[in-house]
Design a protein around this motif. Structure first.
Motif, PDB file in Angstrom:
ATOM      1  N   ASP A 168      -5.677   4.464  -2.040  1.00  0.00           N
ATOM      2  CA  ASP A 168      -4.353   4.030  -2.489  1.00  0.00           C
ATOM      3  C   ASP A 168      -3.695   5.176  -3.266  1.00  0.00           C
ATOM      4  OD1 ASP A 168      -2.327   2.129  -4.005  1.00  0.00           O
ATOM      5  OD2 ASP A 168      -3.295   0.841  -2.531  1.00  0.00           O
ATOM      6  N   ASP A 169      -2.837   4.838  -4.196  1.00  0.00           N
ATOM      7  CA  ASP A 169      -2.032   5.820  -4.925  1.00  0.00           C
ATOM      8  C   ASP A 169      -2.909   6.887  -5.618  1.00  0.00           C
ATOM      9  OD1 ASP A 169       0.249   6.925  -5.947  1.00  0.00           O
ATOM     10  OD2 ASP A 169       0.976   5.097  -6.899  1.00  0.00           O
ATOM     11  N   CYS A 219       4.424   4.601  -6.912  1.00  0.00           N
ATOM     12  CA  CYS A 219       4.489   3.792  -8.144  1.00  0.00           C
ATOM     13  C   CYS A 219       3.847   4.527  -9.316  1.00  0.00           C
ATOM     14  CB  CYS A 219       3.823   2.442  -7.914  1.00  0.00           C
ATOM     15  SG  CYS A 219       4.695   1.455  -6.679  1.00  0.00           S
ATOM     16  N   GLN A 220       2.958   5.459  -9.045  1.00  0.00           N
ATOM     17  CA  GLN A 220       2.330   6.247 -10.119  1.00  0.00           C
ATOM     18  C   GLN A 220       2.980   7.619 -10.260  1.00  0.00           C
ATOM     19  OE1 GLN A 220       0.188   4.650 -12.126  1.00  0.00           O
ATOM     20  NE2 GLN A 220       0.609   2.896 -10.782  1.00  0.00           N
ATOM     21  N   LYS A 248      -0.668   2.643   4.136  1.00  0.00           N
ATOM     22  CA  LYS A 248      -0.024   1.635   3.272  1.00  0.00           C
ATOM     23  C   LYS A 248       1.204   2.300   2.664  1.00  0.00           C
ATOM     24  CE  LYS A 248      -0.743  -0.921  -1.041  1.00  0.00           C
ATOM     25  NZ  LYS A 248      -1.746  -1.357  -2.045  1.00  0.00           N
ATOM     26  N   ASP A 287       4.453   1.966   0.206  1.00  0.00           N
ATOM     27  CA  ASP A 287       4.929   1.205  -0.955  1.00  0.00           C
ATOM     28  C   ASP A 287       6.447   1.323  -1.126  1.00  0.00           C
ATOM     29  OD1 ASP A 287       4.566  -0.410  -3.193  1.00  0.00           O
ATOM     30  OD2 ASP A 287       2.889   0.777  -3.959  1.00  0.00           O
ATOM     31  N   TRP A 347       6.355  -5.993  -1.471  1.00  0.00           N
ATOM     32  CA  TRP A 347       6.102  -7.123  -2.386  1.00  0.00           C
ATOM     33  C   TRP A 347       6.902  -8.386  -2.044  1.00  0.00           C
ATOM     34  CZ3 TRP A 347       8.706  -3.013  -5.557  1.00  0.00           C
ATOM     35  CH2 TRP A 347       7.913  -1.876  -5.637  1.00  0.00           C
ATOM     36  N   ARG A 385       3.214  -7.082   2.732  1.00  0.00           N
ATOM     37  CA  ARG A 385       2.921  -7.811   1.507  1.00  0.00           C
ATOM     38  C   ARG A 385       3.986  -8.883   1.296  1.00  0.00           C
ATOM     39  NH1 ARG A 385       0.374  -4.964  -2.647  1.00  0.00           N
ATOM     40  NH2 ARG A 385       1.540  -6.304  -4.076  1.00  0.00           N
ATOM     41  N   ASP A 397       1.757  -7.848  -7.154  1.00  0.00           N
ATOM     42  CA  ASP A 397       0.322  -7.521  -7.084  1.00  0.00           C
ATOM     43  C   ASP A 397      -0.614  -8.646  -7.542  1.00  0.00           C
ATOM     44  OD1 ASP A 397       1.409  -5.150  -6.374  1.00  0.00           O
ATOM     45  OD2 ASP A 397       0.464  -3.968  -7.953  1.00  0.00           O
TER      46      ASP A 397
HETATM   47  C1  GLA Z   1       2.095  -1.112  -6.176  1.00  0.00           C
HETATM   48  C2  GLA Z   1       1.353  -1.823  -5.036  1.00  0.00           C
HETATM   49  C3  GLA Z   1      -0.130  -1.860  -5.366  1.00  0.00           C
HETATM   50  C4  GLA Z   1      -0.649  -0.437  -5.523  1.00  0.00           C
HETATM   51  C5  GLA Z   1       0.127   0.286  -6.609  1.00  0.00           C
HETATM   52  C6  GLA Z   1      -0.200   1.770  -6.671  1.00  0.00           C
HETATM   53  O1  GLA Z   1       2.027  -1.848  -7.368  1.00  0.00           O
HETATM   54  O2  GLA Z   1       1.842  -3.119  -4.881  1.00  0.00           O
HETATM   55  O3  GLA Z   1      -0.863  -2.532  -4.352  1.00  0.00           O
HETATM   56  O4  GLA Z   1      -0.541   0.236  -4.299  1.00  0.00           O
HETATM   57  O5  GLA Z   1       1.541   0.192  -6.381  1.00  0.00           O
HETATM   58  O6  GLA Z   1       0.535   2.451  -7.605  1.00  0.00           O
END
Ligand code: GLA
Length: 397
Positions: free
Chosen positions: A79-80, A128-129, A154, A156, A190, A207, A211
């Motif tokens: 992921d991130d 997101c990070q 994936k 985002d 989301w 999604r 989260d």
């Molecule tokens: C969002 C996504 C999470 C994850 C984070 C990573 O919140 O919904 O599933 O990937 O970013 O920063």
């Protein structure tokens, strides 16, 4: 005469064919992937930004060692936070301290174990990070992923500014197609712009909520929530799922320590009834046998992976007690009796509620006990522990 007819026919047919091809190329996701909900592991729920090469290699090996791979888990997804910057040509760079051998070598290792490899990016300018997002670099990134051997992306939705979700996700879908490697495309916005209404031809999964959190009932300021609340938000979405395009109620929290075994079993049962993607989110290297037993229960997984590809639905809601059912390819129904209350409850399911004749005799199999329970006329009822689930399969004779 025959020649003139052929000429005329081809004058009409060729443009129609070209039109159909261009329609298919331009507007339909036709990667042939995820005909059943994707299964694998993703780093985020347990490790957040703390990802590195050894974690991924050890996890991949553990997927094989623990029987997860045998049970169907396939995609190992970082992921991130794997990415750190772009070079002066705009190429995305993996963090060289955390991934010293580079992504190609890591993908090769994962592939050598018979597994598949996945990465994460973001449709906006930053993830997101705060790592570089793919906005404006879609094709360049897609080509890089393909060259590294990526099988799953994936994607985002942080830092998207005024971007439109449909065109942003379409841009990456088309880039992946142009890059030429079959890559499962996982949309992660989301549920904010109701992707179930538009994403079927764009991504393989989307999604549906914010989260998931490793808790029974908790809400985070920014919207994270436990699995029971996520479950509530799936009602009505079942009509949008099918082979190649799935609702994604988020990755699994099974084994992350915030819930009891009974609650994790309920979480897993319900995700399988929902035909949810099964992305384990725990530390596979050190998981307890009881956790492995939940994640690898093949009879429960078979419900999720059923080839009919029908998402289950809530058939009865008595407040704290719920009945969920999923139609399976062999004509049977998988049923989850779910008890949200703090005390044991007896929950019945009537055959008529799941589409079977009222008085029919039906053999019932308990998928957690892995036992045939015998013939039941018209209905079945079982005591369900507090916060727990009973999962059965029924098919009248
Ligand atoms: C969002 C996504 C999470 C994850 C984070 C990573 O919140 O919904 O599933 O990937 O970013 O920063």
């Amino acid at each position: 005469m025959k020649k003139r007819f052929l000429l005329k026919a081809s004058l009409i047919l060729i443009p129609i064919l070209l039109l159909l091809i261009s329609f298919k190329e331009g507007w339909v996701l036709d990667n042939g992937l995820a005909l059943t909900p994707p299964m694998g592991w993703n780093s985020w729920n347990k490790f957040g930004c703390n990802v590195n090469e050894s974690l991924i290699k050890e996890t991949a090996a553990a997927l094989v060692r623990t029987g997860m791979k045998d049970a169907g888990y396939q995609y190992v997804v970082i992921d991130d936070c794997w990415q750190i910057a772009r070079d002066d040509k705009g190429n995305i760079i993996a963090d060289p301290k955390r991934f010293p051998s580079g992504m190609k070598a890591l993908a090769d290792y994962v592939h050598s174990l018979g597994l598949k490899f996945g990465l994460y990016s973001d449709a906006g300018t930053k993830t997101c990070q705060g790592r570089p997002g793919s906005f404006g670099y879609e094709l360049q990134d897609a080509r890089q992923y393909a060259a590294w051997g990526v099988d799953y992306l994936k994607y985002d939705w942080c830092n998207h500014g005024s971007q439109d979700s449909i065109s942003s996700y379409t841009a990456m879908r088309d880039a992946l197609k142009q890059a030429g490697r079959p890559i499962v495309f996982s949309i992660c916005e989301w549920g904010s712009t109701k992707p179930w209404l538009w994403a079927k031809d764009i991504g393989n999964l989307w999604r549906t909520t914010e989260d998931i959190q490793d808790c029974w009932e908790c809400r985070r300021d920014w919207g994270g929530m436990g699995f029971p609340r996520i479950l509530d938000l799936q009602v009505g979405l079942e009509v949008y799922a099918g082979p190649g395009h799935w609702n994604d109620p988020d990755m699994l929290e099974v084994g992350n320590g915030g819930l009891t075994l009974i609650e994790y079993r309920a979480h897993f049962s319900l995700w399988c009834i929902l035909a949810a993607p099964l992305m384990a989110g725990n530390d596979i290297r050190t998981m307890a046998p009881e956790i492995a037993a939940i994640l690898t229960n093949k009879e429960v997984i078979a419900v999720d992976q059923d080839t009919l590809g029908k998402q289950g639905r809530k058939v009865r809601d008595d407040g704290d007690c719920e009945v969920w059912a999923k139609q399976l390819a062999d004509g049977s129904q998988a049923v989850v009796l779910f008890n949200r209350s703090g005390a044991e409850a007896r929950i019945p399911v009537n055959w008529t509620e799941i589409g079977f004749p009222a008085k029919s005799d039906a053999p019932v199999r308990d998928l957690w006990k892995k036992a045939d329970l015998g013939l039941f006329k018209g209905s079945y009822a079982a005591p369900v522990p507090a916060h727990g689930a009973v999962m059965i399969k029924v098919r009248p004779k």
